[in-house]
Write an enzyme that holds these catalytic residues in place. Structure first.
Site, short mmCIF file in Angstrom:
data_model
loop_
_atom_site.label_atom_id
_atom_site.label_comp_id
_atom_site.label_asym_id
_atom_site.label_seq_id
_atom_site.Cartn_x
_atom_site.Cartn_y
_atom_site.Cartn_z
N HIS A 56 41.37 38.14 33.69
CA HIS A 56 40.18 38.93 33.96
C HIS A 56 39.02 38.53 33.06
O HIS A 56 39.18 38.39 31.85
CB HIS A 56 40.53 40.40 33.75
CG HIS A 56 39.64 41.34 34.50
ND1 HIS A 56 39.53 41.34 35.86
CD2 HIS A 56 38.82 42.33 34.06
CE1 HIS A 56 38.69 42.29 36.24
NE2 HIS A 56 38.24 42.89 35.16
N ASP A 87 44.37 37.27 37.64
CA ASP A 87 43.78 38.60 37.57
C ASP A 87 44.18 39.41 38.81
O ASP A 87 43.85 39.03 39.93
CB ASP A 87 42.27 38.48 37.49
CG ASP A 87 41.56 39.82 37.43
OD1 ASP A 87 42.24 40.84 37.17
OD2 ASP A 87 40.33 39.85 37.62
N SER A 116 33.77 42.79 36.43
CA SER A 116 34.49 43.89 37.06
C SER A 116 33.51 44.84 37.74
O SER A 116 32.74 44.41 38.59
CB SER A 116 35.38 44.61 36.08
OG SER A 116 36.59 43.91 35.93
#
Length: 522
Positions: free
Chosen positions: A479, A454, A205
């Protein structure tokens, strides 16, 4: 909502039970980056690859987060160290320094081996060290030094101590550029200190974004990067793209479920008007009457969260959830249109499922999104400066209530809270826009992995004209899937993706790897 979602999405790296074989795609990438970095011959690369295949079922020593495994399992271990960093790397008006925390595990390190360097996210670095199982799992086989570097202004890496967040002047050095410079200075030091020749970055991320930018900005320091779920183009992605992926995830499970959720959001304002905040709060067991007003927004957040963590096994970070939480949530919406009484029951079940799955709470707290390890105020500040990610809902693409992206209102809010003005185009200026980066000209040795489930994949790198920039789409992946330990419950599509059989044919992905090796390995 956009603040809250992005603050929390990075936590999808908590481990579950391991399987006997770690990710083939990640093996391949490590071979690729190590070979490229060390200028290894094709014959040596082939031999290394065969050894990795053979070792897939071997009994490799592993460490696991103590909080997620039984008492007899060994937790991750590290030594905590601090490194003196300049508070301002780019100016000369001050020579003030601060202590950056980093975690070290040299148990399996072999001289001249690589450094596996995690680019810290927006939180306490121990959180990410305890929940990035992939790095720990492969370090013994590569004789790697494992490093987790904390991001400035998070955890214990506070440039001005407890007053770091007190003034705009103190926060002025809180940027991704300064953080990357920290990583670069620390990386150069570690290479000298441990006589390590190469450094490979890992991140997920925001951490994945930093990993990619680290390689792009400091290629003389970092030799390759695995950027998992890294939405580096989120700033110039359609504002409704995130919500559209969430909706598609639910629709793929059941179109009836998706229609039922859409109907729920359409009816909530009228139900609230008819019942009043007090009765609504009592019926849904909310902790406070005022929470009724924000209940719809909270539901949007938890549905998005379920999409981010739609794993095939139980996971527990923001809230404990079972395997495939979207499938469970869809059992509450079995009709496309329901009566208000039925909708109230479905909303009650959904909220209880999300926040009280383990039967530990007596009321539903709609202000509860954050995990204690995340630096929520820090990310909110970053969202008001560099990390501006437009967010909106469109009825033609998603089931959420329609909203528009209001940049003037966003700017006004940031000015009121932090006395700063967001620069919505700065990421594109500093690191490159989607349009400008189709070929990633001048860049190399970065793998961008994204799970199709995701919502943040919409802002990620899904294609590249550059053979050494490797996009990997995991069909049934949510994710951070590839930063997690391999698990017996991994769906076949994830296993196939790890073998380089993703949405493209295996041949095309292997060709990309081969081309990169041929080009950079000589």
């Amino acid at each position: 909502l956009s603040f809250c979602l992005f603050e929390n999405c990075f936590l999808a790296v908590f481990d579950s039970s391991p399987s006997s074989c770690w990710s083939w795609v990640d093996r391949s990438l490590i071979v690729l980056f190590t070979a490229i970095s060390m200028r290894t011959s094709w014959l040596s690369v082939s031999a290394l690859g065969l050894l990795l295949v053979a070792s897939c079922g071997s009994n490799t020593l592993r460490y696991f987060p103590k909080s997620f495994l039984s008492a007899e399992d060994v937790p991750y271990v590290w030594e905590t160290k601090y490194f003196e960093q300049q508070i301002d790397h780019f100016g000369f008006a001050t020579n003030k320094t601060y202590q950056q925390r980093y975690l070290v595990n040299a148990e399996h390190y072999k001289k001249d081996g690589p450094i596996f360097f995690y680019t810290g996210n927006e939180g306490d670095i121990e959180l990410f060290a305890n929940n990035t199982g992939f790095m720990w799992e492969i370090a013994p086989e590569f004789g790697a030094l494992v490093i987790f570097a904390e991001h400035r202004y998070y955890g214990k890496s506070l440039p001005f101590g407890d007053s770091s967040y007190w003034t705009r002047e103190h926060l002025n050095f809180f940027t991704s550029e300064q953080a990357l410079a920290d990583f670069s200075v620390l990386g150069r030091f570690l290479k000298r200190e441990y006589s390590a020749k190469k450094l490979i970055a890992f991140g997920g991320s925001y951490g994945g974004m930093l990993t990619a930018w680290f390689r792009m900005k400091y290629p003389h320091v970092v030799d390759g990067g695995i950027a998992a779920s890294a939405p580096i183009f989120q700033g110039d992605t359609d504002c409704s793209a995130f919500s559209a992926v969430v909706t598609n995830d639910f629709n793929d499970v059941s179109s009836v479920c998706s229609a039922g959720i859409r109907h729920m959001f359409q009816r909530i304002p009228e139900i609230l008007k008819q019942m009043g905040n007090d009765s609504f709060a009592v019926r849904l067991k909310l902790c406070d009457v005022d929470m009724s007003k924000d209940f719809s927004d909270w539901l949007q957040g938890i549905l998005a969260y379920m999409a981010m963590v739609d794993y095939p096994y139980p996971a527990s970070f923001l809230e404990p959830l079972p395997a495939w939480p979207i499938k469970v949530a869809c059992t509450f919406f079995t009709k496309p249109s329901m009566t208000d009484t039925e909708l109230l029951e479905s909303m009650y079940k959904l909220s209880q499922f999300y926040q009280n799955y383990d039967d530990q709470v007596i009321c539903i707290n709609t202000t509860s999104f954050a995990f204690k390890g995340l630096g929520n105020s820090g990310w909110a500040y970053q969202s008001c400066t560099e990390m501006v990610f437009p967010s909106c809902n469109k009825p033609e693409t998603d089931f959420f209530p329609p909203t528009n992206w209001d940049l003037p209102g966003y700017i006004k809010s940031c000015e009121a809270q932090y006395h700063v003005r967001p620069r919505s185009d700065w990421l594109a200026t500093q690191y490159g826009s989607r349009e400008a980066m189709t070929s990633f000209s001048g860049h190399s040795n970065i793998a961008f992995s994204n799970g199709k489930l995701d919502p943040w994949s919409a802002g990620g790198v899904l294609k590249s004209d550059n053979p050494s920039i490797v996009p990997i789409l995991i069909e049934d992946g949510a994710h951070h899937f590839d930063l997690r330990h391999s698990n017996p419950a991994d769906p076949q599509s994830v296993i196939d993706a790890r073998k380089m059989h993703n949405t493209r044919s295996a041949r095309s992905d292997v060709a990309a790897i081969s081309a990169a090796l041929t080009r950079f390995g000589d």
